[in-house]
Design an enzyme around this catalytic site. Structure first.
Site, PDB file in Angstrom:
ATOM      1  N   LEU A 125      43.359   4.568 -31.053  1.00  0.00           N
ATOM      2  CA  LEU A 125      42.689   4.025 -29.868  1.00  0.00           C
ATOM      3  C   LEU A 125      41.178   3.898 -30.085  1.00  0.00           C
ATOM      4  O   LEU A 125      40.620   2.807 -30.013  1.00  0.00           O
ATOM      5  CB  LEU A 125      42.982   4.900 -28.653  1.00  0.00           C
ATOM      6  CG  LEU A 125      42.192   4.581 -27.380  1.00  0.00           C
ATOM      7  CD1 LEU A 125      42.497   3.158 -26.904  1.00  0.00           C
ATOM      8  CD2 LEU A 125      42.513   5.603 -26.282  1.00  0.00           C
ATOM      9  N   THR A 126      40.515   5.010 -30.345  1.00  0.00           N
ATOM     10  CA  THR A 126      39.056   5.034 -30.446  1.00  0.00           C
ATOM     11  C   THR A 126      38.560   4.190 -31.618  1.00  0.00           C
ATOM     12  O   THR A 126      39.154   4.190 -32.695  1.00  0.00           O
ATOM     13  CB  THR A 126      38.558   6.483 -30.619  1.00  0.00           C
ATOM     14  OG1 THR A 126      39.031   7.265 -29.518  1.00  0.00           O
ATOM     15  CG2 THR A 126      37.039   6.542 -30.647  1.00  0.00           C
ATOM     16  N   GLY A 131      34.137   4.265 -28.320  1.00  0.00           N
ATOM     17  CA  GLY A 131      34.114   5.607 -27.740  1.00  0.00           C
ATOM     18  C   GLY A 131      34.785   5.636 -26.385  1.00  0.00           C
ATOM     19  O   GLY A 131      35.952   5.281 -26.240  1.00  0.00           O
ATOM     20  N   SER A 132      34.037   6.024 -25.345  1.00  0.00           N
ATOM     21  CA  SER A 132      34.612   6.153 -24.012  1.00  0.00           C
ATOM     22  C   SER A 132      35.011   4.804 -23.403  1.00  0.00           C
ATOM     23  O   SER A 132      35.813   4.760 -22.480  1.00  0.00           O
ATOM     24  CB  SER A 132      33.607   6.848 -23.071  1.00  0.00           C
ATOM     25  OG  SER A 132      33.354   8.167 -23.502  1.00  0.00           O
ATOM     26  N   THR A 158      43.531  11.573 -35.320  1.00  0.00           N
ATOM     27  CA  THR A 158      44.183  12.804 -35.758  1.00  0.00           C
ATOM     28  C   THR A 158      45.570  12.513 -36.333  1.00  0.00           C
ATOM     29  O   THR A 158      46.289  11.633 -35.852  1.00  0.00           O
ATOM     30  CB  THR A 158      44.310  13.777 -34.573  1.00  0.00           C
ATOM     31  OG1 THR A 158      43.011  14.008 -34.016  1.00  0.00           O
ATOM     32  CG2 THR A 158      44.890  15.111 -35.013  1.00  0.00           C
ATOM     33  N   GLY A 342      27.656  39.815 -31.621  1.00  0.00           N
ATOM     34  CA  GLY A 342      26.346  39.918 -32.263  1.00  0.00           C
ATOM     35  C   GLY A 342      26.313  39.156 -33.579  1.00  0.00           C
ATOM     36  O   GLY A 342      26.867  38.074 -33.706  1.00  0.00           O
ATOM     37  N   GLU A 366      39.777  13.074 -26.153  1.00  0.00           N
ATOM     38  CA  GLU A 366      40.697  12.632 -25.095  1.00  0.00           C
ATOM     39  C   GLU A 366      39.994  12.494 -23.748  1.00  0.00           C
ATOM     40  O   GLU A 366      40.530  12.851 -22.702  1.00  0.00           O
ATOM     41  CB  GLU A 366      41.922  13.545 -24.999  1.00  0.00           C
ATOM     42  CG  GLU A 366      42.808  13.451 -26.235  1.00  0.00           C
ATOM     43  CD  GLU A 366      44.243  13.849 -25.995  1.00  0.00           C
ATOM     44  OE1 GLU A 366      44.783  13.543 -24.922  1.00  0.00           O
ATOM     45  OE2 GLU A 366      44.837  14.467 -26.896  1.00  0.00           O
ATOM     46  N   SER A 369      33.687  14.893 -20.843  1.00  0.00           N
ATOM     47  CA  SER A 369      33.526  15.508 -19.517  1.00  0.00           C
ATOM     48  C   SER A 369      32.968  14.503 -18.512  1.00  0.00           C
ATOM     49  O   SER A 369      33.324  14.528 -17.328  1.00  0.00           O
ATOM     50  CB  SER A 369      32.598  16.724 -19.619  1.00  0.00           C
ATOM     51  OG  SER A 369      33.185  17.738 -20.411  1.00  0.00           O
TER      52      SER A 369
END
Length: 382
Positions: A125-126, A131-132, A158, A342, A366, A369
């Protein structure tokens, strides 16, 4: 509303949890540092039936549902996200489009191998320049006789270049609609097809034991019968796939967040400072308590989204909320777990270092945000 798991669901969760701790945990660090794909782990996952969890027995699946897949993803990601994302992408992005939209012939040809884990599939897809903006697809497919001729490229795909990758489903512009907009369709491209090139794997910040590549198509020809679903319905098809996938990514993010809690508790009990375990100090206790609260609420969010989906109710907004919240708290918990450890948290021998590196992509992959906030706002009528 009762979110308690059934006996069968609890058994699945325990089985995957044991597998993650006993098989994945001892082996994954070396794969992660060497950037190698864990074929032996994937084979065992296939034997367990994990790749067939949400599919009917008719097609070689386990007869479960999407929530079962989410439970497995959470438990795997509690130990390692590379293995979890391999399963998530193989099922929700690889096999699910064929299961949802494929012809009987396509299902018979591809699903048995995909659902057994014998083969993997990618979802193209991408693209490098979109991108978006998924609707901005530039890859094109032209029908020439009884073949599609595909030209273009895809990025960050992927499971697209492993030794067991069988195919990639590709979104492409196949024409123009009457209103002048792009006609998008989805086409199956088998691995090894002339003109289909898989670039070397990316050098990534995280998910280093998963497989990710850029793909190029240069006059790549496949049979016209490789069209997946109805011509011109590609956009609607991948939106449905992404809506479901966001629930799965939320489950994966919850697993990572819970893994951060697990490791922080273990370390806080063992690490001595000023004559006692650091877990005795309220500052550490409160930080871990906040981490647990975040993981718990994110889990409820993806449980709710999955329940709505399985009930046949609208779930787009709930899936976006689950993905947005879970990915945010995964990053929060990874940061806090590293702080609790730490200097040791900055050392790759500790799992939290891997969690920290793996967490950020959950706010991007996917659907970023920002995209999730757009989806939520639009569903609210804004």
């Amino acid at each position: 509303m009762d979110f308690r798991l059934s006996e069968e669901q609890e058994a699945l969760r325990e089985s995957v949890r044991d597998f993650a701790r006993e098989v994945v945990a001892p082996a994954i660090a070396e794969h992660y540092e060497q950037h190698t794909f864990p074929y032996e782990i994937i084979r065992q996952m296939g034997k367990m039936g994990l790749f067939g969890l949400p599919f009917s027995e008719e097609h070689g699946g386990m007869g479960g549902d999407y929530f079962a897949l989410c439970l497995a993803l959470e438990e795997l990601a509690r130990v390692d996200s590379s293995v979890a994302i391999t399963l998530e992408a193989a099922v929700s992005l690889g096999a699910m489009p064929i299961y949802r939209f494929g012809t009987d012939e396509q299902k018979a040809q591809w699903l048995p191998k995909l659902l057994s884990g014998e083969a993997l599939a990618g979802f193209g897809l991408t693209e490098p320049g979109t991108g978006s903006d998924a609707a901005g697809t530039q890859t094109r497919a032209v029908l020439d006789g009884d073949e599609w001729v595909i030209n273009g490229s895809k990025a960050f795909i992927t499971n697209s270049g492993t030794d067991i990758t069988a195919l990639v489903t590709v979104t492409a512009v196949t024409g123009t609609k009457p209103d002048g907009s792009k006609e998008l369709s989805t086409i199956i491209v088998p691995s090894g097809t002339p003109g289909f090139t898989v670039a070397p794997g990316y050098s990534k910040v995280g998910w280093n034991a998963s497989d990710t590549h850029e793909l190029t198509f240069d006059d790549c020809r496949v049979p016209s019968a490789n069209l997946l679903g109805e011509r011109g319905r590609g956009f609607a098809q991948f939106l449905r796939i992404l809506d479901e996938g966001r629930i799965a990514i939320a489950a994966l993010a919850v697993g990572l967040a819970q893994g951060c809690v697990d490791e922080s508790i273990r370390y806080a009990r063992e690490r001595q400072a000023f004559g006692q375990p650091i877990g005795n100090y309220q500052a550490i206790q409160f930080k871990i308590a906040d981490m647990e609260a975040k993981a718990h609420t994110a889990r409820l969010a993806y449980y709710d989204a999955a329940a709505r989906m399985l009930a046949g109710e609208p779930f787009k907004r709930q899936a976006a909320i689950a993905k947005l919240h879970a990915s945010t708290i995964a990053v929060d918990n990874a940061r806090d777990a590293t702080q609790i450890h730490g200097g040791y948290g900055f050392m790759n021998e500790y799992p939290v270092a891997r969690f920290w590196r793996d967490s950020k992509i959950l706010e991007i992959g996917e659907g970023t945000s920002e995209v999730q906030r757009m989806i939520i706002a639009r569903d609210l009528g804004m």
